[in-house]
Design an enzyme around this catalytic site. Sequence first.
Site, mmCIF file in Angstrom:
data_model
loop_
_atom_site.group_PDB
_atom_site.id
_atom_site.type_symbol
_atom_site.label_atom_id
_atom_site.label_comp_id
_atom_site.label_asym_id
_atom_site.label_seq_id
_atom_site.Cartn_x
_atom_site.Cartn_y
_atom_site.Cartn_z
ATOM 1 N N SER A 18 -5.903 1.310 4.533
ATOM 2 C CA SER A 18 -6.612 0.690 3.414
ATOM 3 C C SER A 18 -7.468 -0.482 3.870
ATOM 4 C CB SER A 18 -5.609 0.179 2.373
ATOM 5 O OG SER A 18 -6.281 -0.584 1.385
ATOM 6 N N HIS A 69 -8.006 -2.890 2.120
ATOM 7 C CA HIS A 69 -7.341 -4.073 1.571
ATOM 8 C C HIS A 69 -6.443 -4.750 2.608
ATOM 9 C CE1 HIS A 69 -8.700 -3.847 -2.606
ATOM 10 N NE2 HIS A 69 -8.630 -2.535 -2.459
ATOM 11 N N ASP A 83 -11.063 -5.419 -5.220
ATOM 12 C CA ASP A 83 -11.365 -4.623 -6.400
ATOM 13 C C ASP A 83 -11.683 -5.613 -7.515
ATOM 14 O OD1 ASP A 83 -10.817 -2.294 -5.033
ATOM 15 O OD2 ASP A 83 -8.783 -2.105 -5.811
ATOM 16 N N GLN A 118 0.846 -1.206 0.000
ATOM 17 C CA GLN A 118 0.000 0.000 0.000
ATOM 18 C C GLN A 118 0.875 1.248 0.000
ATOM 19 O OE1 GLN A 118 -3.252 -0.150 -0.409
ATOM 20 N NE2 GLN A 118 -3.560 2.053 -0.387
ATOM 21 N N ALA A 120 -5.764 4.923 -0.355
ATOM 22 C CA ALA A 120 -5.669 5.122 1.093
ATOM 23 C C ALA A 120 -4.218 5.234 1.544
ATOM 24 C CB ALA A 120 -6.341 3.961 1.818
ATOM 25 N N GLU A 171 -16.197 4.346 -6.210
ATOM 26 C CA GLU A 171 -15.393 3.277 -6.801
ATOM 27 C C GLU A 171 -16.308 2.098 -7.139
ATOM 28 O OE1 GLU A 171 -12.129 2.168 -4.254
ATOM 29 O OE2 GLU A 171 -11.181 4.123 -4.413
ATOM 30 N N HIS A 205 -14.924 -1.501 -6.095
ATOM 31 C CA HIS A 205 -14.428 -1.837 -4.751
ATOM 32 C C HIS A 205 -15.551 -2.413 -3.881
ATOM 33 C CE1 HIS A 205 -11.621 -1.285 -1.303
ATOM 34 N NE2 HIS A 205 -12.757 -1.155 -0.628
#
Length: 168
Positions: A77, A79, A86, A42, A72, A138, A141
């Site tokens: 994030s 993630h 995504d 990230q 982010a 998004e 996402h």
Amino acid sequence: SKEKGRYFDKRAAPALYEMFEAAKAEGINLYSRSTYRTYNLQKTYYDSHVNKYKKQGMTEEEAKKKTEEYTARPGASEHHTGLAVDITTSEWENAGRGLSISFEETDAGKWLKENSYKFGFILRYTKEKEDLTKVKYEPWHFRYVGVEHATRIYEQGLCLEEYLEQAE
């Protein structure tokens, strides 16, 4: 769950697989573009965006603000949780389209928006709720929250922030 170097939380991986199979049965070839991300990955994404904007003449502060519209800060994030993904399609990726708002207009984008909750996923950053999520829209996402929560969020037209506020 690991597939071609991609990781997803084992509690949510079966739901992701089921969603992809259901879409495939309707002729839609979903592709998980990005799942779990380490802090360092990230940071690499974030730093590369900041540097790109600085090279375009922005100050450090301006570059960070622009970057944070879609990327982010490291440590912030979704993630990192292993519960965010995504999603695009194989065809979308092969055409080199990347992450683009126009994904919402594709059959896959529409299918995901209308069906992901059935598998426990929510469209995390919706167009109508940018002021609450503090993240730009998004359409690719998705976040796993479980079928029960996803169904309530979807049916009530909420974003996760509103849903969590209701639960307090």
